[in-house]
Design a protein around this motif. Sequence first.
Motif, PDB file in Angstrom:
ATOM      1  N   ALA A   1      25.671 -15.880  21.768  1.00 10.07           N
ATOM      2  CA  ALA A   1      24.375 -16.468  22.116  1.00 10.07           C
ATOM      3  C   ALA A   1      24.434 -16.899  23.574  1.00 10.07           C
ATOM      4  CB  ALA A   1      24.068 -17.663  21.221  1.00 10.07           C
ATOM      5  N   VAL A   2      23.628 -16.257  24.400  1.00 12.00           N
ATOM      6  CA  VAL A   2      23.668 -16.544  25.832  1.00 12.00           C
ATOM      7  C   VAL A   2      22.342 -17.153  26.273  1.00 12.00           C
ATOM      8  CG1 VAL A   2      23.842 -15.526  28.137  1.00 12.00           C
ATOM      9  CG2 VAL A   2      25.324 -14.708  26.302  1.00 12.00           C
ATOM     10  N   THR A   3      22.430 -18.177  27.089  1.00 10.30           N
ATOM     11  CA  THR A   3      21.250 -18.731  27.746  1.00 10.30           C
ATOM     12  C   THR A   3      21.435 -18.591  29.248  1.00 10.30           C
ATOM     13  OG1 THR A   3      20.893 -20.318  25.962  1.00 10.30           O
ATOM     14  CG2 THR A   3      19.833 -20.796  28.060  1.00 10.30           C
ATOM     15  N   VAL A   4      20.399 -18.132  29.914  1.00  7.00           N
ATOM     16  CA  VAL A   4      20.446 -17.909  31.357  1.00  7.00           C
ATOM     17  C   VAL A   4      19.447 -18.831  32.047  1.00  7.00           C
ATOM     18  CG1 VAL A   4      18.710 -16.066  31.227  1.00  7.00           C
ATOM     19  CG2 VAL A   4      20.276 -16.125  33.160  1.00  7.00           C
ATOM     20  N   MET A   5      19.821 -19.278  33.222  1.00  8.82           N
ATOM     21  CA  MET A   5      18.899 -20.038  34.065  1.00  8.82           C
ATOM     22  C   MET A   5      18.686 -19.305  35.378  1.00  8.82           C
ATOM     23  SD  MET A   5      20.493 -23.652  33.128  1.00  8.82           S
ATOM     24  CE  MET A   5      21.927 -22.671  32.759  1.00  8.82           C
ATOM     25  N   GLY A   6      17.555 -19.572  35.997  1.00  4.52           N
ATOM     26  CA  GLY A   6      17.256 -18.889  37.250  1.00  4.52           C
ATOM     27  C   GLY A   6      16.391 -19.740  38.162  1.00  4.52           C
ATOM     28  N   ASP A   7      16.317 -19.287  39.405  1.00  2.00           N
ATOM     29  CA  ASP A   7      15.678 -20.034  40.481  1.00  2.00           C
ATOM     30  C   ASP A   7      14.496 -19.205  41.014  1.00  2.00           C
ATOM     31  OD1 ASP A   7      14.984 -21.444  42.740  1.00  2.00           O
ATOM     32  OD2 ASP A   7      17.028 -21.614  43.513  1.00  2.00           O
ATOM     33  N   LEU A   8      13.299 -19.784  40.984  1.00  2.00           N
ATOM     34  CA  LEU A   8      12.110 -19.090  41.473  1.00  2.00           C
ATOM     35  C   LEU A   8      11.994 -19.122  42.987  1.00  2.00           C
ATOM     36  CD1 LEU A   8       9.655 -20.229  38.674  1.00  2.00           C
ATOM     37  CD2 LEU A   8      10.053 -17.845  39.310  1.00  2.00           C
ATOM     38  N   GLU A   9      12.808 -19.925  43.646  1.00  2.00           N
ATOM     39  CA  GLU A   9      12.853 -19.977  45.122  1.00  2.00           C
ATOM     40  C   GLU A   9      11.469 -20.161  45.723  1.00  2.00           C
ATOM     41  OE1 GLU A   9      14.806 -16.182  45.604  1.00  2.00           O
ATOM     42  OE2 GLU A   9      16.796 -17.127  45.706  1.00  2.00           O
ATOM     43  N   GLY A  10      10.672 -20.980  45.065  1.00  2.36           N
ATOM     44  CA  GLY A  10       9.358 -21.320  45.619  1.00  2.36           C
ATOM     45  C   GLY A  10       8.230 -20.392  45.223  1.00  2.36           C
ATOM     46  N   ARG A  11       8.577 -19.274  44.577  1.00  2.00           N
ATOM     47  CA  ARG A  11       7.523 -18.335  44.174  1.00  2.00           C
ATOM     48  C   ARG A  11       6.919 -18.742  42.827  1.00  2.00           C
ATOM     49  NH1 ARG A  11      11.872 -15.359  45.992  1.00  2.00           N
ATOM     50  NH2 ARG A  11      12.658 -15.284  43.853  1.00  2.00           N
ATOM     51  N   PRO A  12       5.647 -18.406  42.594  1.00  2.00           N
ATOM     52  CA  PRO A  12       5.126 -18.598  41.242  1.00  2.00           C
ATOM     53  C   PRO A  12       5.792 -17.598  40.296  1.00  2.00           C
ATOM     54  CG  PRO A  12       3.478 -17.524  42.630  1.00  2.00           C
ATOM     55  CD  PRO A  12       4.626 -17.868  43.531  1.00  2.00           C
ATOM     56  N   PRO A  13       6.007 -17.978  39.029  1.00  2.00           N
ATOM     57  CA  PRO A  13       6.573 -17.013  38.083  1.00  2.00           C
ATOM     58  C   PRO A  13       5.596 -15.859  37.861  1.00  2.00           C
ATOM     59  CG  PRO A  13       5.792 -18.961  36.922  1.00  2.00           C
ATOM     60  CD  PRO A  13       5.681 -19.274  38.388  1.00  2.00           C
ATOM     61  N   VAL A  14       6.138 -14.651  37.689  1.00  2.00           N
ATOM     62  CA  VAL A  14       5.290 -13.486  37.407  1.00  2.00           C
ATOM     63  C   VAL A  14       5.237 -13.307  35.892  1.00  2.00           C
ATOM     64  CG1 VAL A  14       4.867 -11.052  37.862  1.00  2.00           C
ATOM     65  CG2 VAL A  14       6.041 -12.451  39.589  1.00  2.00           C
ATOM     66  N   LEU A  15       4.058 -13.495  35.316  1.00  3.25           N
ATOM     67  CA  LEU A  15       3.905 -13.474  33.861  1.00  3.25           C
ATOM     68  C   LEU A  15       3.527 -12.078  33.379  1.00  3.25           C
ATOM     69  CD1 LEU A  15       1.952 -16.826  33.418  1.00  3.25           C
ATOM     70  CD2 LEU A  15       4.395 -16.432  33.756  1.00  3.25           C
ATOM     71  N   ARG A  16       3.528 -11.920  32.054  1.00  2.00           N
ATOM     72  CA  ARG A  16       3.065 -10.658  31.466  1.00  2.00           C
ATOM     73  C   ARG A  16       1.543 -10.558  31.497  1.00  2.00           C
ATOM     74  NH1 ARG A  16       6.607 -10.424  25.851  1.00  2.00           N
ATOM     75  NH2 ARG A  16       8.625 -10.563  26.887  1.00  2.00           N
ATOM     76  N   SER A  17       0.915 -11.684  31.678  1.00  2.23           N
ATOM     77  CA  SER A  17      -0.524 -11.786  31.412  1.00  2.23           C
ATOM     78  C   SER A  17      -1.386 -11.596  32.653  1.00  2.23           C
ATOM     79  CB  SER A  17      -0.810 -13.165  30.803  1.00  2.23           C
ATOM     80  OG  SER A  17      -0.242 -14.182  31.617  1.00  2.23           O
ATOM     81  N   GLY A  18      -0.777 -11.215  33.779  1.00  3.12           N
ATOM     82  CA  GLY A  18      -1.558 -11.181  35.013  1.00  3.12           C
ATOM     83  C   GLY A  18      -2.076  -9.821  35.426  1.00  3.12           C
ATOM     84  N   ALA A  19      -1.844  -8.774  34.619  1.00  5.76           N
ATOM     85  CA  ALA A  19      -2.291  -7.428  35.020  1.00  5.76           C
ATOM     86  C   ALA A  19      -3.812  -7.369  35.093  1.00  5.76           C
ATOM     87  CB  ALA A  19      -1.764  -6.395  34.027  1.00  5.76           C
ATOM     88  N   ARG A  20      -4.334  -6.724  36.136  1.00  2.00           N
ATOM     89  CA  ARG A  20      -5.788  -6.672  36.328  1.00  2.00           C
ATOM     90  C   ARG A  20      -6.250  -5.224  36.454  1.00  2.00           C
ATOM     91  NH1 ARG A  20      -5.423 -10.697  41.373  1.00  2.00           N
ATOM     92  NH2 ARG A  20      -4.185  -8.874  41.958  1.00  2.00           N
ATOM     93  N   PRO A  21      -7.424  -4.915  35.935  1.00  2.00           N
ATOM     94  CA  PRO A  21      -7.947  -3.557  36.093  1.00  2.00           C
ATOM     95  C   PRO A  21      -7.892  -3.125  37.560  1.00  2.00           C
ATOM     96  CG  PRO A  21      -9.356  -4.828  34.640  1.00  2.00           C
ATOM     97  CD  PRO A  21      -8.345  -5.793  35.179  1.00  2.00           C
ATOM     98  N   GLY A  22      -7.450  -1.929  37.783  1.00  2.00           N
ATOM     99  CA  GLY A  22      -7.284  -1.434  39.142  1.00  2.00           C
ATOM    100  C   GLY A  22      -5.860  -1.511  39.643  1.00  2.00           C
ATOM    101  N   ASP A  23      -5.030  -2.353  38.982  1.00  2.00           N
ATOM    102  CA  ASP A  23      -3.624  -2.433  39.369  1.00  2.00           C
ATOM    103  C   ASP A  23      -2.908  -1.114  39.098  1.00  2.00           C
ATOM    104  OD1 ASP A  23      -3.744  -5.061  40.198  1.00  2.00           O
ATOM    105  OD2 ASP A  23      -2.783  -5.893  38.399  1.00  2.00           O
ATOM    106  N   VAL A  24      -1.833  -0.934  39.849  1.00  2.00           N
ATOM    107  CA  VAL A  24      -0.915   0.170  39.620  1.00  2.00           C
ATOM    108  C   VAL A  24       0.206  -0.334  38.719  1.00  2.00           C
ATOM    109  CG1 VAL A  24       0.826   1.578  40.786  1.00  2.00           C
ATOM    110  CG2 VAL A  24      -1.441   1.284  41.806  1.00  2.00           C
TER     111      VAL A  24
END
Lengths: 327, 327
Positions: free
Chosen positions: A138-161
């Motif tokens: 069982a592994v748990t990982v942590m990470g650093d966003l370094e000031g960026r907003p997290p990129v979610l699954r829910s942000g895709a918009r019509p017209g995106d590639v």
Amino acid sequence: MSGPVVADLTEGQLLARVFPELPTGTATDLGPGDDAAVVKASDGRVVVSTDVLVEGRHFRRDWCTGQDVGWRAAVQNMADVAAMGARPTALVVGLVAPDDLPVDWVVDLARGMSLACAPHGVGVVGGDLSGGEQVVVAVTVMGDLEGRPPVLRSGARPGDVVAHAGVRGRSAAGLEVLGQGLDRHAWRRVVSAYLRPSCPLGAGVRAATAGATAMMDVSDGLLTDARRMAVASGVVIDLKAPEKVFTEDVQVLAAVASATGGRVGDWLLTGGEDHGLLACFPPGRVAPGFTVVGEVREGMPLVLVEGEVRPGSGGWDHFGAGSQERR
Amino acid sequence: MSGPVVADLTEGQLLARVFPELPTGTATDLGPGDDAAVVKASDGRVVVSTDVLVEGRHFRRDWCTGQDVGWRAAVQNMADVAAMGARPTALVVGLVAPDDLPVDWVVDLARGMSLACAPHGVGVVGGDLSGGEQVVVAVTVMGDLEGRPPVLRSGARPGDVVAHAGVRGRSAAGLEVLGQGLDRHAWRRVVSAYLRPSCPLGAGVRAATAGATAMMDVSDGLLTDARRMAVASGVVIDLKAPEKVFTEDVQVLAAVASATGGRVGDWLLTGGEDHGLLACFPPGRVAPGFTVVGEVREGMPLVLVEGEVRPGSGGWDHFGAGSQERR
């Protein structure tokens, strides 16, 4: 295997064998040995994800060494952090070990984690050991966003590639080679893709920097995970024919398909555990290292391939009959 | 138990039952459902610890409900954070579930975690599910040092006062009651101490604020854990006679000892899993809620009780024959 097994050692003795193998990590303030570890989170937030690997479900000890399992556990967790656009910083590990598990296997597990983590400056900062009937990692990982907003699954918009970084279908082909008992050295390119998958971790940060609108780790197959993204974003994801975009993978997979009777197209669309990254970008802003594999359109959330629905998309369910590993 | 078991549901259906039970937490920026969660770490560091609970080793399903196991998993992890002088902020959970595990048990597990976490503003922000032969609950906890240095095991100095917060011996007595099949309602005070231990989480922060030089969670018994602190700090820890300092516990335990044939002194010194906090303070600076239980002296690292070595201190080893739960 004639060395000692875990039942021969006390927990302290076993930890004394394991600790020296673990990488320290550039963000580690305090490593293993106290009640808890301390990891830098200079962003003021921490990204966290957890994954469980179970013997007989996610790996077989006759197919995978301890190093393979350690590598895979580390990579699939780090992939989840990369998929948020973050940089992994540290892991902690819980290990359930049957009494007859060789001590060397446990040491190898730590080495495999170290091999996967050390090049990225990721530390293994803590863990817990217990006896049990079946190996569980069982592994748990942590990470650093370094000031960026997290990129979610829910942000895709019509017209995106829609774009992808990493390999496709190779892990599934490697599993097929092992399942059929073929010569693993002859097919080592796909076998090693199964045993030691590689996630393009840096591509996650690059995608976030380039302005990716959505991103996720492709762990359960392209169709399944693209469908999750489509549902989360409320859009249609229309993929190109996979044989046309994953051309390097097709070259590798074609010969394996001939030898095993497998189908390249199935591996590309439904094979799991490659840990590539699927991301959406505004047109013209695709990050380096990503290949365009489709587009986002308005409509009832679903996934199409060249404009058409593929029935029986398959994919991974950890309890359902579709699980690859139960075959 | 006539309800559905986990094999009847897809992973998505099971998660849909579990998610609504999970507490959000005051530090949660992004909860479950994406590749990873995001938790505030305003201190710029994150404290992290992980623990594995295995059916048949750490709990029995005929003795413990899912809620009990969820509660215990949460508390013992939060205790590790408190023992660093930090405030717990979030948990992630890996669950291995046999096919025949009732869905209600899994939902209860989530409820038990929520009961333990919600009062402290701690969120359960992510998880992973897998099938397997045996129930395994792997929890990772994160915490916030709020600008304070972490309080390590290694900081005890000669002249310090040794103090304890929380209960002692009750969990071991409760386990004895269950092991002997006695009426659990008649002895519910110790049985509940075993099933749902309570760590004085706030005492950890108070100890750090008061200037504690060393601190740890007493999970494996007072003698064993005090010895760890003595070794880490390179000091002698001389404990008072436990019957004289843990007077409230003695009152509770005496009747249980009569009924079970157990020994109060053994429970106080070697009983595990109470999750009290053991801390050292400079004289006169003992934090509120702590009881003085000994003193720190120079010398070869060891633990004494009233100046004498106690042979066969017992205590917990997760693989060794001394494990309580294997009795």
